[in-house]
Each structure stands twice: as C-alpha cells, then as structure tokens.
Write an enzyme that holds these catalytic residues in place. Structure first.
Site, PDB file in Angstrom:
ATOM      1  N   GLY A   1      -4.587   1.266  13.864  1.00  0.00           N
ATOM      2  CA  GLY A   1      -4.854   1.034  12.449  1.00  0.00           C
ATOM      3  C   GLY A   1      -4.866   2.290  11.614  1.00  0.00           C
ATOM      4  O   GLY A   1      -4.874   2.215  10.386  1.00  0.00           O
ATOM      5  N   GLN A   2      -4.877   3.481  12.241  1.00  0.00           N
ATOM      6  CA  GLN A   2      -4.965   4.727  11.505  1.00  0.00           C
ATOM      7  C   GLN A   2      -3.717   5.577  11.747  1.00  0.00           C
ATOM      8  O   GLN A   2      -3.067   5.463  12.788  1.00  0.00           O
ATOM      9  CB  GLN A   2      -6.216   5.495  11.932  1.00  0.00           C
ATOM     10  CG  GLN A   2      -7.498   4.732  11.624  1.00  0.00           C
ATOM     11  CD  GLN A   2      -8.733   5.559  11.907  1.00  0.00           C
ATOM     12  OE1 GLN A   2      -9.169   6.356  11.092  1.00  0.00           O
ATOM     13  NE2 GLN A   2      -9.316   5.368  13.077  1.00  0.00           N
TER      14      GLN A   2
ATOM     15  N   MET B   1      -6.932  -4.943  16.610  1.00  0.00           N
ATOM     16  CA  MET B   1      -8.393  -4.929  16.711  1.00  0.00           C
ATOM     17  C   MET B   1      -8.971  -6.140  17.430  1.00  0.00           C
ATOM     18  O   MET B   1     -10.050  -6.070  18.009  1.00  0.00           O
ATOM     19  CB  MET B   1      -9.022  -4.819  15.317  1.00  0.00           C
ATOM     20  CG  MET B   1      -8.689  -3.528  14.592  1.00  0.00           C
ATOM     21  SD  MET B   1      -9.099  -2.058  15.525  1.00  0.00           S
ATOM     22  CE  MET B   1      -7.478  -1.527  16.063  1.00  0.00           C
TER      23      MET B   1
ATOM     24  N   LYS C   1       0.839  -1.205   0.000  1.00  0.00           N
ATOM     25  CA  LYS C   1       0.000   0.000   0.000  1.00  0.00           C
ATOM     26  C   LYS C   1       0.869   1.249   0.000  1.00  0.00           C
ATOM     27  O   LYS C   1       0.556   2.239  -0.663  1.00  0.00           O
ATOM     28  CB  LYS C   1      -0.935  -0.008   1.213  1.00  0.00           C
ATOM     29  CG  LYS C   1      -1.994  -1.085   1.179  1.00  0.00           C
ATOM     30  CD  LYS C   1      -3.004  -0.951   2.285  1.00  0.00           C
ATOM     31  CE  LYS C   1      -2.413  -1.229   3.648  1.00  0.00           C
ATOM     32  NZ  LYS C   1      -2.004  -2.633   3.830  1.00  0.00           N
TER      33      LYS C   1
ATOM     34  N   CYS D   1     -12.102   1.452  16.877  1.00  0.00           N
ATOM     35  CA  CYS D   1     -10.908   0.632  16.644  1.00  0.00           C
ATOM     36  C   CYS D   1      -9.888   0.640  17.766  1.00  0.00           C
ATOM     37  O   CYS D   1      -9.157  -0.327  17.914  1.00  0.00           O
ATOM     38  CB  CYS D   1     -10.238   1.011  15.323  1.00  0.00           C
ATOM     39  SG  CYS D   1      -9.617   2.692  15.223  1.00  0.00           S
ATOM     40  N   MET D   2      -9.771   1.716  18.559  1.00  0.00           N
ATOM     41  CA  MET D   2      -8.725   1.666  19.587  1.00  0.00           C
ATOM     42  C   MET D   2      -9.185   2.201  20.936  1.00  0.00           C
ATOM     43  O   MET D   2      -8.373   2.374  21.833  1.00  0.00           O
ATOM     44  CB  MET D   2      -7.453   2.390  19.114  1.00  0.00           C
ATOM     45  CG  MET D   2      -7.599   3.874  18.813  1.00  0.00           C
ATOM     46  SD  MET D   2      -7.428   4.893  20.273  1.00  0.00           S
ATOM     47  CE  MET D   2      -8.439   6.283  19.840  1.00  0.00           C
TER      48      MET D   2
END
Length: 793
Positions: A376-377, A339, A86, A170-171
């Site tokens: 994740g971000q 997650m 990515k 998510c967190m």
C-alpha cells in the site's frame, strides 16, 4: 473502441463514480512521448507517484518553482502513461494552505516557533539523556536513503534496535509469509485472477486496469473475487465468493485438501522443488518443523469442502471449483492480495498457505502464474523490506540476532566489533505500548521520533496505543511532518518536512522496481528533508560526545566526501545539496544487497530509467540487466545452470520452497449479544491512507468529504437508522461517530459494517483491535466486534 481507450475509460469511470470531480483537472497538462511538454514554459522531469506501491511514473511540470502540471509517463512500463485519480492530482498535495514551515515546540496547550538549531539541540539532548529509551518510527514512505540513514543511525550509531515502520501494520505478514515459504522476502512476477480479500479496482486501479485492457481486446480473463463485502472489484468479477471474516485460511486449506484428494497437484514440481513444514503459533519461528508428505497430508485431511464451508461460508462446490482451476496446469493463475490477508491474526499462516496452493499446484514462476502480494505504500518493499527498517532486521535481509550478520554490517559500516546490539527491538505495537505506559510502571520508551507517517490515526486501538500519551510529562514525541495531523496534536516538537519532489528520492515498488527522482522545487518556508534531519541530529549527538556517532577510524558516521576526498558538511542545511547525498547513501547501501541476491545497480543507472527490478546484474558489455521473474532459470541469473527453478535462499538450505500447514484458529474477538456486528476497515479510491495529503486536494476532498459506515439495508432498518444519519460506532475499546451509507460503492452482508480510516475527524482506529499475528506482529484491522447505536441513546 480501442483497447487503450477502454482501459482509460475504466480508470476514469472508477474515479467519476464517486463524484463529478474531473479525473484530469484543468491544472494537468500532458507531456509528449519524449517527456517534453506540449505547453511552452514548463520544465518536465520524471518521478514515481507519491502514493501507493504500484509505483506509477509521472511527468512533473514545473514553472516558477512550483509544480503546475502532472502527466502519466508514457515511457514507464508500470503504467504506460496512465494514472488513477490520486496520481493525476499528486502535485496538488504539495500546496495545502496549512503546510508546516518552521519548527514548533510545545508550550502548554500550544506551540511556539523555534529555530532549527534549537530544535536539533532539543532532539539530540533528549536522545543523549537516555539513548536506550529512544525509538524511531518511520514507514514505507521513507525513501531508500532516508530509511538507510535511520537504520544506520539507530543500529550502527546508537546500538539501539527500537526502530520500526508503520509497514508493520500493513505488510509484515506478507514478509513473514514470503520468508517462511522461500527463505527470502520479495514478490515474484493470466487466465484466472483471484483476489483474496482485496479491492484492486479501487486500491490499485492502474494495475487492475490491465485486466480490463485484456478483456477489451477480446481475451478471456476469469476474475474470482473472494471477499467479506461486495466492492467495485466484485462488479468486474465472474465469480464472487463471500466468505466469513477469517475464512481465507480455511479456503486455502480446502483447496490444498482437494488437490491432494483428487491427485491433481503438480507432482513433478513438488518432488523437485518443495519441502513440507508445520508452523505453529506456539513456537513462532518461520523455519517451522520439517515434516514428510504423509504427515502434511494428515494435517490438511480434515479440511474437506464441507468443513471449509462451515468455517468460511463458501459453498463446498465452490471449493471444488477453485481446486479444479488450480489442478489445471494449462491455465495461468495469479492470486492478488493486500491488507485483507496481511492485517490478520493468522496473517503469516494465510500468506504461506496461499503460496503453498500455488507451489503445490505448480502455478508458480511463469508469466501469469504467481502468488502476488501488493503493498500500500510507495517504498514498503524498497525501504522497509530491503533496507530492513524493522526492529529485528539489518540491511539486505540480515537479522540483528545473527552474529555473522552483525559482523558483516559492522565491517561494511567500518564500526568497532560489537557495536550492533544483538537483541531485537520493540515491534510497533510493543513500542507504542511502552511509550504510552508511565515510566514508573515499566514504560521504558521515553522519546519517539516519527517520520513520514501518522500513528495518531493509523495505530489500532488508539486509546491504548496513542491517546494515553497525553498527561505523561516524562514522555516526549518528536514529529517530522508536512501538515498538522492527529499525531502532531500530541507532539512535543514538530519539525517541518520536505515532501516528494521537494527533495531527491529513491523508492522501491511492489514488483521489486527501484525508482529514482531529483528534487524539482524548493520546500516552503524552512521545511527540510527527513534524511538531513537524521544526519543533523546524529552530528549534534557527536558534538555532545556520543561515541556511536563515529566509525572506528574516528570519522562521522555519515561522512560524505567530494570527488577530491574532501569532507562535505552535509549536516549543515546550507551544504546538504552541495553533494547528492542520496547517491552517496545508495552507493554505500549497494554492497548490503548482494547477500540475498537483491542486487541494486549503481545510482546513475536509475537516473537513466523508469526503474529496474532487482537483482540487477552487470553484463559483459557493461550494461545492467534487471530480473523480471525471481527463481526461474529463464530469467534469474542466480539460478544454477541445469535447474529450471531454484529457491536459493531456502530455509531448509536445499534450494526448495516450503509448503506449510497451519490449523485454522478462530478470530480472537467475534460478535456476540453485546457487540453483534463484524467491523472491517480499509481505504477508498480518492484518499490515501490517513488523508494527510489527499484531503488537502480540493477535487479529491469534494469527491469524498467524510468517512462513513457502510451498513446493510436490513441492518439499518432493524437499527432504525437511515442514510446520512450520524450514528455511534463502538467497540469495547472506544467510539466514533459516522454517517450511515446503505447503498454505497461497497456492500457488506448483514451483520457486517465497513468504515474507511482516512478521516482524522472520525477516527475508526479508536474502535479497532490491537491483537496481532504471533509471527509478524501485525495487528488485525479487518475484524473485531462492534455495534451501532443512535445518538442520544
């Protein structure tokens, strides 16, 4: 083959296994070690990658106002010049054919173009009509200045705490786990690597490649993969421990039980640095109840290996094996999770229990010895956690419910006393429940402004939390976006946004590293920066007479002055880049960071570097020093002299971390005769989150063109379905259609299925459950009851 080559080979093979798409596309030119291009005619500059929380740095090659090349940045400590598939394609994400380039207003079932002036008027008047019924929804993709501006606009301007990010999804449990254990939210810094329900080989491949790199040099790294399905991480593991869904809570309790039973816990470390607490879901406070060691021991006594085997599915001898590893202080043990432990109705419990395992065993605060939560971000840590863009939070670790914290923020923002509302706003699930409920039935959120996220695809139980908006004429959805998405389908006003290096930015990655970049190309058409949108709407509200858009001296809430003290009208797009607004906001934000010792450096220091890990403190010679290991005397400047460790924001106020006990509770929904399968959702290597960006990158879209349902071959045979056959996956909440994959990269056990959520044409979150952790309010995407049936039945 050299160490670096093996590491690169791992990253390349991880990408190539999915399809024949090249890891390094033809458009990628490589930069030299000094950042200069080996190709003439390109301008190169630094930026962190736009995708996950690892925070890899890239070199961006620009020609004719277009990103034409990407290279890994060899000067960056995070990735040492390497990128995942990515990352190598990140520049292509800017150039999808359907970029949004002008504001759009819904008319009937379609949209009509309008001017920015009209768009700002519509948004401001909608908010002005009922400021208390307005909500702002963002994400860990907000840059630090963007999140800070949104936070100040809502809490300092509108006196409204209905602001929350998709990071709640998510967190949030990682945050509550950190706070419950250490009194402050952040990650710390091996011979043994334990992955708890996550798949870093695909989700954080550059980070995981460090393990491969060490092995290629002949070093021994034991990898233990604890999961509910086999993944590419399993392929690299020495031990795979397949647990039942929710089994991680029992496993952590079992390890603590065995350490206590065998007397192999670190008695000296625990005596000097730890307390014991009981946290109960019926009383969701992170401070919990102080208990003594004997009471804590009684709480874990029932979690014998045999009991844990029954609850988790992990054989009793493997629980003993894990406890033996943790009982050996000659080893260095790192736990990684993401997650799997966070999206969990016991997410706070399992986070704090795994921290407790490390604390109780003494595997903490030394290089290679750490419990480590991955995000994740790209700025879930820097923007959501640290800036505090949560319904209950204020910048720098403060809470809206604490009067002293509100007063501090009012003073720093130069606001009249009492401006900040002391009642926490709605968390994500509650916010969207209120928005999709008719006003006549108590739905008291009428307008939501969404930036840098796609809730129409990411919210759980979409039929309940998002799709029900359709037909509610009193509800109004404003969406800032770069592409059409599942969220813009139901939007009433769409605002075209700049993306990544089309604007200035600052991110904060998973390891506390603050990273800066400059705008390098112009956005397409009339797309504009998210931060500017917030400031421009605030100014329009001031023009409409909203008193909160001024400070107590009568100045605009976002007053920015040049070096001569003259106000710069940054709310006007043509003047927004007359000043570096990011720098002005970061410098305004810096004083907030000191209370919890999360000190960030002056903006200009980040311009010189590939990021610095806070706390960043000034040295006697005027230089700025980052902190690699928090709470450890050998590296953390805030640890008192004479201490080896100090948890100086302890919830008990005595510099000690908390080792908690939580009783195991079963999942709220389990398979039964009607819905006999466990459903788990997640991501894939090629796509990031909802695929808004990566599905428009042709090589990535070719490599993984559609979502699918992973099914065990025995289950597929029993159901009478075969590979490639499109089936209906359904729960009590909704359905979606997906092709079957029985022998893919992930291999669930019998009775379980897995579906990635990147495909907006096959929305698995129509099926998932919205029930959430009582402390963090984070929903559980990893387990619910589902079934598969053939189409036509």
């Amino acid at each position: 083959m050299g160490a670096g080559t093996d590491r690169r080979s791992f990253l390349k093979s991880a990408a190539m296994a999915a399809a024949a798409a090249a890891v390094v596309p033809a458009s990628v030119a490589l930069a030299g070690d000094d950042g200069a291009s080996v190709d003439d005619g390109l301008t190169w500059d630094k930026a962190p990658c736009r995708f996950c929380g690892t925070g890899c740095h890239v070199q961006v090659g620009v020609k004719d106002d277009r990103v034409v090349a990407i290279a890994g940045d060899p000067k960056a400590d995070v990735n040492k010049g390497l990128l995942c598939v990515k990352g190598y394609h990140v520049g292509m994400a800017l150039y999808g054919k359907d970029r949004l380039t002008e504001p759009l207003l819904r008319k009937g079932d379609g949209f009509v173009p309008i001017s920015w002036d009209e768009a700002l008027d519509i948004a401001a008047k909608r908010i002005m009509k009922a400021p208390e019924r307005f909500a702002f929804y963002g994400s860990g993709q907000w840059t630090i200045p963007e999140g800070y501006a949104a936070q100040k606009f809502m809490k300092g301007g509108l006196a409204n705490n209905h602001i929350d990010p998709n990071a709640r999804l998510c967190m949030a449990s990682a945050v509550t786990g950190f706070i419950a254990t250490y009194g402050v939210d952040e990650p710390a810094g091996c011979d043994v690597l334990i992955t708890w329900g996550n798949n870093p080989a695909e989700m954080h491949p550059v980070l995981f490649s460090r393990v491969i790199d060490r092995r290629s040099r002949g070093e021994t790294v034991k990898v233990i993969d604890i999961g509910t399905r086999r993944t590419r991480t399993t392929d690299q593991a020495d031990e795979y421990l397949e647990m039942k869904p929710h089994g991680d809570v029992a496993i952590a309790l079992g390890i603590l039980n065995r350490l206590r039973h065998h007397g192999t816990w670190d008695k000296e470390f625990v005596k000097k640095h730890c307390n014991f607490r009981a946290l109960q879901a019926g009383k969701p406070t992170l401070k919990g109840e102080a208990i003594d060691f004997d009471t804590w021991s009684e709480g874990i006594a029932k979690y014998t290996p045999e009991v844990v085997e029954e609850l988790s599915g992990i054989p009793a001898e493997k629980i003993e094996m894990l406890a033996k590893l943790f009982g050996d202080r000659k080893l260095k043990i790192t736990s990684l999770w993401c997650m799997g432990m966070n999206q969990h109705t016991m997410g706070t419990a399992v986070n704090s229990l795994v921290h407790g395992v490390h604390l109780f065993s003494g595997h903490f605060g030394k290089p290679g010895d750490a419990p480590t939560s991955l995000t994740g971000q790209p700025s879930a840590c820097g923007t959501v956690r640290e800036v505090g863009t949560l319904a209950h939070a204020l910048p720098g670790g403060r809470l809206v419910a604490k009067e002293a914290h509100r007063t501090q923020c009012e003073d720093l923002w130069n606001l009249p006393k009492g401006r900040i509302n002391g009642k926490p706003g709605y968390h994500t699930v509650k916010m969207w429940e209120q928005f999709t409920s008719p006003s006549a039935e108590g739905g008291d959120i009428d307008t939501i402004f969404v930036q840098v996220t796609n809730p129409g695809q990411t919210l759980p139980n979409l039929n309940h939390l998002f799709n029900d908006k359709k037909g509610l004429k009193e509800k109004f959805l404003i969406v800032s976006e770069v592409y059409p998405t599942a969220t813009t389908w139901l939007a009433d006003l769409i605002l075209p946004a700049s993306m990544w290096v089309e604007k200035n930015g600052v991110f904060g990655n998973s390891e506390r590293r603050t990273q800066q970049w400059f705008k390098q190309v112009n956005p397409p058409g009339d797309a504009r920066d998210d931060c500017w949108m917030t400031i421009a709407i605030a100014h329009r509200l001031m023009e409409l007479g909203h008193p909160g858009m001024k400070d107590k001296d009568g100045k605009f809430l976002f007053h920015v002055a040049d070096e001569n003290g003259k106000a710069v009208p940054v709310w006007k797009w043509e003047h927004y880049y007359d000043m570096n607004v990011d720098k002005a906001l970061v410098e305004e934000y810096r004083p907030f960071t000191r209370m919890k010792h999360k000190d960030i450096a002056p903006y200009d220091e980040y311009v010189k570097t590939r990021g610095l890990r806070w706390p960043v403190v000034e040295q006697k010679d005027g230089s700025w020093r980052e902190t690699r290991f928090r709470f450890s005397a050998f590296d953390d400047p805030y640890v008192k002299e004479g201490q080896d460790f100090e948890f100086y924001h302890s919830t008990s106020g005595d510099g000690r971390a908390q080792i908690g006990v939580h009783d195991y509770k079963p999942p709220p929904e389990m398979p039964d005769g009607e819905y006999p399968l466990w459903l788990c959702t997640g991501r894939v290597l090629e796509h990031w989150h909802t695929g808004t960006m990566t599905r428009r990158v042709a090589p990535l879209a070719r490599a993984m063109p559609t979502a699918y349902v992973e099914v065990h071959p025995e289950d597929a045979q029993a159901l009478g379905v075969s590979d490639g056959e499109v089936v209906i996956v359904e729960s009590r909440r909704g359905t979606t259609e997906l092709p079957v994959w029985t022998k893919g990269r992930g291999r669930p056990p019998e009775g379980s299925i897995f579906v990635p959520f990147f495909d907006e044409t096959r929305r698995i979150n129509d099926v998932t459950l919205h029930l959430h952790d009582p402390f963090s309010k984070q929903p559980d995407y990893k387990k619910c009851a589902a079934r598969i049936r053939k189409k036509g039945r």
